[in-house]
Design an enzyme around this catalytic site. Structure first.
Site, PDB file in Angstrom:
ATOM      1  N   VAL A  40     -13.745 -13.298  -1.387  1.00 44.83           N
ATOM      2  CA  VAL A  40     -13.905 -13.437  -2.842  1.00 44.83           C
ATOM      3  C   VAL A  40     -12.738 -12.739  -3.545  1.00 44.83           C
ATOM      4  O   VAL A  40     -12.390 -11.597  -3.223  1.00 44.83           O
ATOM      5  CB  VAL A  40     -15.256 -12.857  -3.293  1.00 44.83           C
ATOM      6  CG1 VAL A  40     -15.351 -12.815  -4.812  1.00 44.83           C
ATOM      7  CG2 VAL A  40     -16.404 -13.682  -2.715  1.00 44.83           C
ATOM      8  N   ILE A  76      -7.232 -10.597  -0.346  1.00 46.29           N
ATOM      9  CA  ILE A  76      -7.122 -12.016  -0.672  1.00 46.29           C
ATOM     10  C   ILE A  76      -6.455 -12.255  -2.032  1.00 46.29           C
ATOM     11  O   ILE A  76      -5.819 -13.296  -2.243  1.00 46.29           O
ATOM     12  CB  ILE A  76      -8.510 -12.697  -0.604  1.00 46.29           C
ATOM     13  CG1 ILE A  76      -8.381 -14.228  -0.602  1.00 46.29           C
ATOM     14  CG2 ILE A  76      -9.429 -12.199  -1.708  1.00 46.29           C
ATOM     15  CD1 ILE A  76      -7.661 -14.779   0.605  1.00 46.29           C
ATOM     16  N   ASP A  77      -6.573 -11.306  -2.965  1.00 48.59           N
ATOM     17  CA  ASP A  77      -5.890 -11.465  -4.257  1.00 48.59           C
ATOM     18  C   ASP A  77      -4.385 -11.626  -4.077  1.00 48.59           C
ATOM     19  O   ASP A  77      -3.717 -12.253  -4.907  1.00 48.59           O
ATOM     20  CB  ASP A  77      -6.152 -10.252  -5.160  1.00 48.59           C
ATOM     21  CG  ASP A  77      -7.492 -10.344  -5.872  1.00 48.59           C
ATOM     22  OD1 ASP A  77      -7.923 -11.466  -6.161  1.00 48.59           O
ATOM     23  OD2 ASP A  77      -8.100  -9.295  -6.138  1.00 48.59           O
ATOM     24  N   SER A 128      -1.348   1.277  13.915  1.00 46.16           N
ATOM     25  CA  SER A 128      -1.471  -0.173  13.953  1.00 46.16           C
ATOM     26  C   SER A 128      -0.243  -0.836  14.571  1.00 46.16           C
ATOM     27  O   SER A 128       0.892  -0.577  14.181  1.00 46.16           O
ATOM     28  CB  SER A 128      -1.689  -0.717  12.543  1.00 46.16           C
ATOM     29  OG  SER A 128      -1.892  -2.111  12.577  1.00 46.16           O
ATOM     30  N   TYR A 146      -4.619  -7.971 -14.481  1.00 45.26           N
ATOM     31  CA  TYR A 146      -4.280  -8.217 -13.084  1.00 45.26           C
ATOM     32  C   TYR A 146      -3.680  -9.618 -13.001  1.00 45.26           C
ATOM     33  O   TYR A 146      -4.274 -10.587 -13.491  1.00 45.26           O
ATOM     34  CB  TYR A 146      -5.524  -8.148 -12.190  1.00 45.26           C
ATOM     35  CG  TYR A 146      -6.060  -6.749 -11.985  1.00 45.26           C
ATOM     36  CD1 TYR A 146      -5.304  -5.784 -11.326  1.00 45.26           C
ATOM     37  CD2 TYR A 146      -7.324  -6.400 -12.449  1.00 45.26           C
ATOM     38  CE1 TYR A 146      -5.793  -4.494 -11.136  1.00 45.26           C
ATOM     39  CE2 TYR A 146      -7.825  -5.116 -12.256  1.00 45.26           C
ATOM     40  CZ  TYR A 146      -7.049  -4.173 -11.602  1.00 45.26           C
ATOM     41  OH  TYR A 146      -7.529  -2.897 -11.424  1.00 45.26           O
ATOM     42  N   GLU A 162      -1.656  -4.328 -11.276  1.00 47.55           N
ATOM     43  CA  GLU A 162      -1.503  -3.949  -9.871  1.00 47.55           C
ATOM     44  C   GLU A 162      -0.097  -3.502  -9.505  1.00 47.55           C
ATOM     45  O   GLU A 162       0.108  -2.951  -8.413  1.00 47.55           O
ATOM     46  CB  GLU A 162      -1.942  -5.099  -8.944  1.00 47.55           C
ATOM     47  CG  GLU A 162      -1.005  -6.276  -8.886  1.00 47.55           C
ATOM     48  CD  GLU A 162      -1.243  -7.315  -9.971  1.00 47.55           C
ATOM     49  OE1 GLU A 162      -0.630  -8.395  -9.888  1.00 47.55           O
ATOM     50  OE2 GLU A 162      -2.043  -7.043 -10.893  1.00 47.55           O
ATOM     51  N   LYS A 221      -8.866 -10.381 -15.211  1.00 49.70           N
ATOM     52  CA  LYS A 221      -8.341 -11.227 -14.145  1.00 49.70           C
ATOM     53  C   LYS A 221      -7.174 -12.071 -14.634  1.00 49.70           C
ATOM     54  O   LYS A 221      -6.902 -12.172 -15.825  1.00 49.70           O
ATOM     55  CB  LYS A 221      -9.448 -12.120 -13.583  1.00 49.70           C
ATOM     56  CG  LYS A 221     -10.447 -11.374 -12.723  1.00 49.70           C
ATOM     57  CD  LYS A 221      -9.781 -10.632 -11.555  1.00 49.70           C
ATOM     58  CE  LYS A 221      -9.204 -11.566 -10.516  1.00 49.70           C
ATOM     59  NZ  LYS A 221      -8.502 -10.832  -9.426  1.00 49.70           N
ATOM     60  N   SER A 277      -9.713  -0.935  -6.164  1.00 51.16           N
ATOM     61  CA  SER A 277      -9.614  -0.848  -4.705  1.00 51.16           C
ATOM     62  C   SER A 277     -10.756  -0.007  -4.151  1.00 51.16           C
ATOM     63  O   SER A 277     -11.317  -0.324  -3.088  1.00 51.16           O
ATOM     64  CB  SER A 277      -8.265  -0.225  -4.307  1.00 51.16           C
ATOM     65  OG  SER A 277      -7.190  -1.063  -4.665  1.00 51.16           O
ATOM     66  N   ASP A 328      -3.642   1.903  10.652  1.00 53.33           N
ATOM     67  CA  ASP A 328      -2.575   1.883   9.662  1.00 53.33           C
ATOM     68  C   ASP A 328      -1.285   2.288  10.357  1.00 53.33           C
ATOM     69  O   ASP A 328      -1.320   2.953  11.396  1.00 53.33           O
ATOM     70  CB  ASP A 328      -2.880   2.850   8.496  1.00 53.33           C
ATOM     71  CG  ASP A 328      -2.133   2.479   7.224  1.00 53.33           C
ATOM     72  OD1 ASP A 328      -2.785   2.027   6.269  1.00 53.33           O
ATOM     73  OD2 ASP A 328      -0.896   2.638   7.190  1.00 53.33           O
ATOM     74  N   ARG A 347     -16.584  -8.642 -16.072  1.00 47.19           N
ATOM     75  CA  ARG A 347     -15.937  -7.460 -16.615  1.00 47.19           C
ATOM     76  C   ARG A 347     -15.287  -7.772 -17.971  1.00 47.19           C
ATOM     77  O   ARG A 347     -15.118  -8.926 -18.340  1.00 47.19           O
ATOM     78  CB  ARG A 347     -14.866  -6.947 -15.631  1.00 47.19           C
ATOM     79  CG  ARG A 347     -15.422  -6.330 -14.374  1.00 47.19           C
ATOM     80  CD  ARG A 347     -14.325  -6.023 -13.358  1.00 47.19           C
ATOM     81  NE  ARG A 347     -13.806  -7.233 -12.734  1.00 47.19           N
ATOM     82  CZ  ARG A 347     -12.843  -7.236 -11.815  1.00 47.19           C
ATOM     83  NH1 ARG A 347     -12.276  -6.096 -11.438  1.00 47.19           N
ATOM     84  NH2 ARG A 347     -12.433  -8.382 -11.279  1.00 47.19           N
ATOM     85  N   ASN A 371     -12.443 -11.779  -6.664  1.00 46.70           N
ATOM     86  CA  ASN A 371     -12.767 -10.772  -7.691  1.00 46.70           C
ATOM     87  C   ASN A 371     -14.021 -10.014  -7.273  1.00 46.70           C
ATOM     88  O   ASN A 371     -15.042 -10.025  -7.961  1.00 46.70           O
ATOM     89  CB  ASN A 371     -12.923 -11.400  -9.079  1.00 46.70           C
ATOM     90  CG  ASN A 371     -13.997 -12.474  -9.142  1.00 46.70           C
ATOM     91  OD1 ASN A 371     -14.280 -13.155  -8.167  1.00 46.70           O
ATOM     92  ND2 ASN A 371     -14.609 -12.637 -10.314  1.00 46.70           N
ATOM     93  N   HIS A 399      -1.505 -10.752  -9.864  1.00 53.04           N
ATOM     94  CA  HIS A 399      -1.456 -11.178  -8.456  1.00 53.04           C
ATOM     95  C   HIS A 399      -0.633 -12.452  -8.302  1.00 53.04           C
ATOM     96  O   HIS A 399      -1.050 -13.416  -7.651  1.00 53.04           O
ATOM     97  CB  HIS A 399      -2.877 -11.380  -7.914  1.00 53.04           C
ATOM     98  CG  HIS A 399      -3.711 -10.140  -7.938  1.00 53.04           C
ATOM     99  ND1 HIS A 399      -3.420  -9.026  -7.169  1.00 53.04           N
ATOM    100  CD2 HIS A 399      -4.831  -9.823  -8.644  1.00 53.04           C
ATOM    101  CE1 HIS A 399      -4.318  -8.092  -7.393  1.00 53.04           C
ATOM    102  NE2 HIS A 399      -5.180  -8.541  -8.282  1.00 53.04           N
ATOM    103  N   LEU A 415      -1.728  -3.885   1.995  1.00 54.38           N
ATOM    104  CA  LEU A 415      -1.145  -4.100   0.670  1.00 54.38           C
ATOM    105  C   LEU A 415       0.337  -3.770   0.663  1.00 54.38           C
ATOM    106  O   LEU A 415       0.760  -2.739   1.198  1.00 54.38           O
ATOM    107  CB  LEU A 415      -1.845  -3.221  -0.368  1.00 54.38           C
ATOM    108  CG  LEU A 415      -1.228  -3.193  -1.780  1.00 54.38           C
ATOM    109  CD1 LEU A 415      -1.455  -4.531  -2.473  1.00 54.38           C
ATOM    110  CD2 LEU A 415      -1.791  -2.057  -2.601  1.00 54.38           C
TER     111      LEU A 415
END
Length: 372
Positions: free
Chosen positions: A298, A269-270, A220, A94, A118, A75, A134, A198, A15, A300, A96, A240
């Site tokens: 992963v 995972i980020d 949840s 981003y 984010e 990133k 997302s 949720d 990107r 990204n 994170h 999140l």
């Protein structure tokens, strides 16, 4: 303002932070836009596409960082990039940080102003710059999950949607926000049996009302998670907490209870991941097996579809880029609470409470540090 865009250097990250069209918008606002040569190629944009819209091309990342007052990335900065940042320089990308204490401390110590896509947050708690990625990550989670369920890829050998007379796969989605809802909808479209969990009843009501019961919705809690995870063929994690580490909702025992060859995809995972067994992977080596369960984590995911994700990202970021460039840091932070919420580090301090709390670092407010 001088706005610079380096080429992304994270593994298989294609990107770019500006398209030729968005670069043109910045130029029309009177700003100087410079890009590292080749920065747009992964997304299908040649250097000439940018120069035709008034941008300048420079040879190296060092040239971008040396000249730009605001560096735009996609990133989180890699160590070599953090080393090129200057005190007071704005980095908009981003970040994170809650998942990476080393990055948080080195970025803090650089003295640069790190604004995280984010954590740019609207008054109603919407995350406008996280939303498009997302959406993509949620949709791709089911796509990659279906692939790794194939026997040749280590999975159980199940077709997600089954066929007449044969039971389809069960897909369990933990978290019904933007990413989770998109995952649930794609799984539904592929004719899987879908369960979305949720704690937010309004999110569950929205899914139920929109898709007329084709997605099962459950509140949840620990017991319900245990009951649903055990026979899931594909488990998608999409929990999140803005700016903070993702909550570890799925325990190692829950993963251990799953059938051999089941697949888990951790979109969170980020931010550290919401499965106890998650650890970051890359597009080079996207999966690993733990407790006989295939894990895809992963960091990204949208980087695999850079044409779509670059346009989705830059459409969302452009208004904020222009506001920061037009008004400067002080003016934009003062005028727009969403941008203020995006500032994570500044002048050697961590200025986002969730980041500081997640990493057990000292916190000071934006107002204290920047004086506005």
């Amino acid at each position: 303002m001088i706005v610079g865009v380096p080429t992304e250097i994270k593994t298989h990250e294609y990107r770019v932070a500006l398209t030729p069209a968005t670069a043109r918008e910045a130029v029309e606002h009177g700003h100087d836009v410079l890009l590292q040569s080749g920065a747009g190629e992964g997304s299908g944009h040649a250097d000439d596409d940018y120069t035709a819209q008034g941008a300048r091309i420079v040879p190296t990342a060092e040239d971008v960082f040396a000249e730009a007052e605001m560096v735009l990335k996609v990133k989180e900065p890699q160590p070599d990039e953090v080393a090129m940042l200057s005190p007071g320089q704005i980095l908009f990308t981003y970040l994170h940080l809650a998942a990476d204490k080393e990055l948080a401390t080195t970025l803090r110590d650089s003295g640069a102003v790190g604004i995280a896509y984010e954590t740019v947050e609207l008054p109603g708690h919407g995350l406008p710059l996280l939303a498009p990625m997302s959406e993509i990550a949620g949709r791709m989670a089911v796509q990659v999950g279906a692939y790794f369920l194939e026997k040749a890829e280590g999975g159980r050998g199940i077709l997600l949607g089954g066929i007449p007379g044969v039971m389809p796969a069960k897909v369990v989605v933990v978290g019904a926000g933007m990413a989770g809802a998109n995952a649930a909808v794609i799984a539904m479209g592929m004719q899987a049996r879908v369960v979305a969990l949720d704690r937010n009843a309004d999110k569950l009501r929205h899914l139920d009302a929109t898709y007329r019961g084709h997605i099962m919705t459950l509140s949840s809690n620990r017991l319900t998670l245990e009951e649903q995870v055990v026979d899931a063929d594909l488990l998608v994690g999409a929990a999140l907490i803005p700016g903070a580490s993702a909550p570890k909702l799925v325990t190692e025992d829950m993963i251990r209870s799953m059938r051999p060859g089941s697949v888990v995809v951790d979109i969170s995972i980020d931010q550290g991941g919401c499965f106890a067994t998650s650890r970051p992977t890359s597009h080079d080596k996207p999966v690993y097996v733990e407790h006989e369960v295939v894990h895809y984590a992963v960091t990204n995911i949208p980087g695999a579809v850079p044409h779509t994700s670059t346009y989705g990202l830059t459409n969302a970021t452009l208004p904020y880029i222009l506001q920061i460039a037009d008004l400067g840091l002080a003016g934009s932070v003062s005028a727009n609470p969403a941008i203020r919420a995006g500032v994570n580090v500044a002048e050697g301090e961590v200025v986002h409470p969730a980041v500081a709390d997640s990493l057990d670092l000292e916190y000071r407010s934006v107002a204290e540090v920047l004086g506005f």
